[in-house]
Design a protein around this motif. Structure first.
Motif, PDB file in Angstrom:
ATOM      1  N   SER A  51       7.919   0.657  43.386  1.00 24.27           N
ATOM      2  CA  SER A  51       6.438   0.985  43.207  1.00 24.27           C
ATOM      3  C   SER A  51       6.442   2.593  43.937  1.00 24.27           C
ATOM      4  N   VAL A  52       7.566   3.142  44.416  1.00 22.65           N
ATOM      5  CA  VAL A  52       7.709   4.295  45.020  1.00 22.65           C
ATOM      6  C   VAL A  52       8.756   5.201  44.060  1.00 22.65           C
ATOM      7  N   ASN A  53       9.899   4.878  44.168  1.00 18.26           N
ATOM      8  CA  ASN A  53      10.868   5.752  43.646  1.00 18.26           C
ATOM      9  C   ASN A  53      12.002   4.968  43.294  1.00 18.26           C
ATOM     10  N   PRO A  54      12.110   4.699  41.683  1.00 17.97           N
ATOM     11  CA  PRO A  54      13.352   3.725  41.599  1.00 17.97           C
ATOM     12  C   PRO A  54      14.778   4.448  41.596  1.00 17.97           C
ATOM     13  N   LYS A  55      14.752   5.874  41.536  1.00 18.56           N
ATOM     14  CA  LYS A  55      15.985   6.429  41.549  1.00 18.56           C
ATOM     15  C   LYS A  55      16.566   6.342  43.000  1.00 18.56           C
ATOM     16  N   LEU A  75      16.233  -0.928  49.889  1.00 15.57           N
ATOM     17  CA  LEU A  75      14.957  -1.613  49.477  1.00 15.57           C
ATOM     18  C   LEU A  75      14.052  -1.459  50.516  1.00 15.57           C
ATOM     19  N   GLY A  76      12.680  -0.922  50.161  1.00 16.79           N
ATOM     20  CA  GLY A  76      11.668  -0.722  51.228  1.00 16.79           C
ATOM     21  C   GLY A  76      12.041   0.513  52.005  1.00 16.79           C
ATOM     22  N   GLY A  77      11.027   0.529  53.131  1.00 17.26           N
ATOM     23  CA  GLY A  77      11.267   1.542  53.948  1.00 17.26           C
ATOM     24  C   GLY A  77      10.448   2.824  53.685  1.00 17.26           C
ATOM     25  N   HIS A  78       9.360   2.789  52.703  1.00 18.62           N
ATOM     26  CA  HIS A  78       8.676   4.012  52.447  1.00 18.62           C
ATOM     27  C   HIS A  78       7.561   4.292  53.249  1.00 18.62           C
ATOM     28  N   ASP A  84      10.141  -2.958  46.031  1.00 19.05           N
ATOM     29  CA  ASP A  84      11.645  -2.620  45.638  1.00 19.05           C
ATOM     30  C   ASP A  84      12.317  -3.756  44.948  1.00 19.05           C
ATOM     31  N   GLU A  85      13.046  -3.512  43.777  1.00 21.98           N
ATOM     32  CA  GLU A  85      13.887  -4.488  43.520  1.00 21.98           C
ATOM     33  C   GLU A  85      15.224  -4.226  42.811  1.00 21.98           C
ATOM     34  N   ILE A  86      16.251  -4.958  43.060  1.00 26.32           N
ATOM     35  CA  ILE A  86      17.434  -4.968  42.289  1.00 26.32           C
ATOM     36  C   ILE A  86      17.956  -6.270  41.626  1.00 26.32           C
ATOM     37  N   LYS A  87      18.353  -6.311  40.397  1.00 18.74           N
ATOM     38  CA  LYS A  87      18.672  -7.384  39.952  1.00 18.74           C
ATOM     39  C   LYS A  87      19.901  -7.185  38.634  1.00 18.74           C
ATOM     40  N   PHE A 169      17.248  -9.301  44.247  1.00 13.73           N
ATOM     41  CA  PHE A 169      16.967  -9.100  45.627  1.00 13.73           C
ATOM     42  C   PHE A 169      15.547  -8.269  45.674  1.00 13.73           C
ATOM     43  N   THR A 170      14.333  -8.773  46.410  1.00 15.41           N
ATOM     44  CA  THR A 170      13.269  -8.121  46.085  1.00 15.41           C
ATOM     45  C   THR A 170      12.606  -7.871  47.789  1.00 15.41           C
ATOM     46  N   ALA A 171      12.389  -6.532  47.910  1.00 14.65           N
ATOM     47  CA  ALA A 171      11.761  -6.317  49.195  1.00 14.65           C
ATOM     48  C   ALA A 171      10.362  -5.791  48.840  1.00 14.65           C
TER      49      ALA A 171
END
Length: 190
Positions: A51-55, A75-78, A84-87, A169-171
């Motif tokens: 939701s912040v920066n996919p790259k 993931l996260g830490g914004h 944030d998610e990776i799948k 993995f979802t944060a």
């Protein structure tokens, strides 16, 4: 004649066992074809969303280092509410027993905010299972390996044919400290 049939059946079973054994040896104990398990190809095979920066999800930037190699998933830490998610969808070979998901996580200590990391697997029928959950209280000094057995779903225990599954993995949270993930593998039952 019946002895000949028995030999043919034994040969067919032996060939199948050999093929499965070679698959496991070739994959260094893996039972699933996870592409880019250590993120060294900049996440090839993984779908990253943020939701912040996919790259920025799969990166080689500081202040956090990868467990092995150069790249890791972050993931996260914004510092603001984010998700944030990776799948990855991957091929899973038939196995005897219960495979495990092996992955490394680093959870830097956070003095402010909240955060949560959910690790899930989805079978080919669309059923999603929770494998592991982490929060602020699970912080680690450095990297830590986790090995989690897959759920007792018939697809993950034994199957007469190969199939696909999806690892997620979802944060979520608003903490300034992220969850770091590296070296993700499915391993054969021991």
């Amino acid at each position: 004649m019946s002895a000949m049939r028995g030999i043919k059946r034994t040969a067919a079973v032996s060939a199948s066992a050999l093929a499965l054994s070679l698959f496991w040896q070739h994959s260094a104990g893996a039972v699933g074809g996870i592409v880019d398990p250590s993120f060294e190809n900049r996440g090839g095979g993984w779908v990253a969303t943020s939701s912040v920066n996919p790259k920025a999800v799969i990166n080689n930037t500081g202040p956090y280092r990868a467990n092995a190699g150069v790249y890791k998933a972050q993931l996260g830490g914004h510092g603001s509410l984010s998700r944030d998610e990776i799948k990855q969808s991957f091929f899973m070979a038939p196995v005897l027993g219960r495979p495990r998901l092996s992955f490394w996580v680093q959870i830097p200590r956070s003095a402010t905010g909240w955060r949560e990391l959910n690790v899930e697997i989805k079978n080919s029928r669309g059923m999603t299972y929770a494998l592991k959950n982490f929060t602020n209280k699970d912080w680690t000094e450095g990297w830590r390996q986790f090995r989690v057995p897959l759920p007792p779903d018939a697809e993950f225990l034994s199957n007469s044919k190969p199939h696909t599954a999806e690892l997620i993995f979802t944060a979520t949270g608003n903490s300034k400290a992220p969850f770091l993930i590296d070296d993700v593998h499915l391993v054969a039952p021991s």
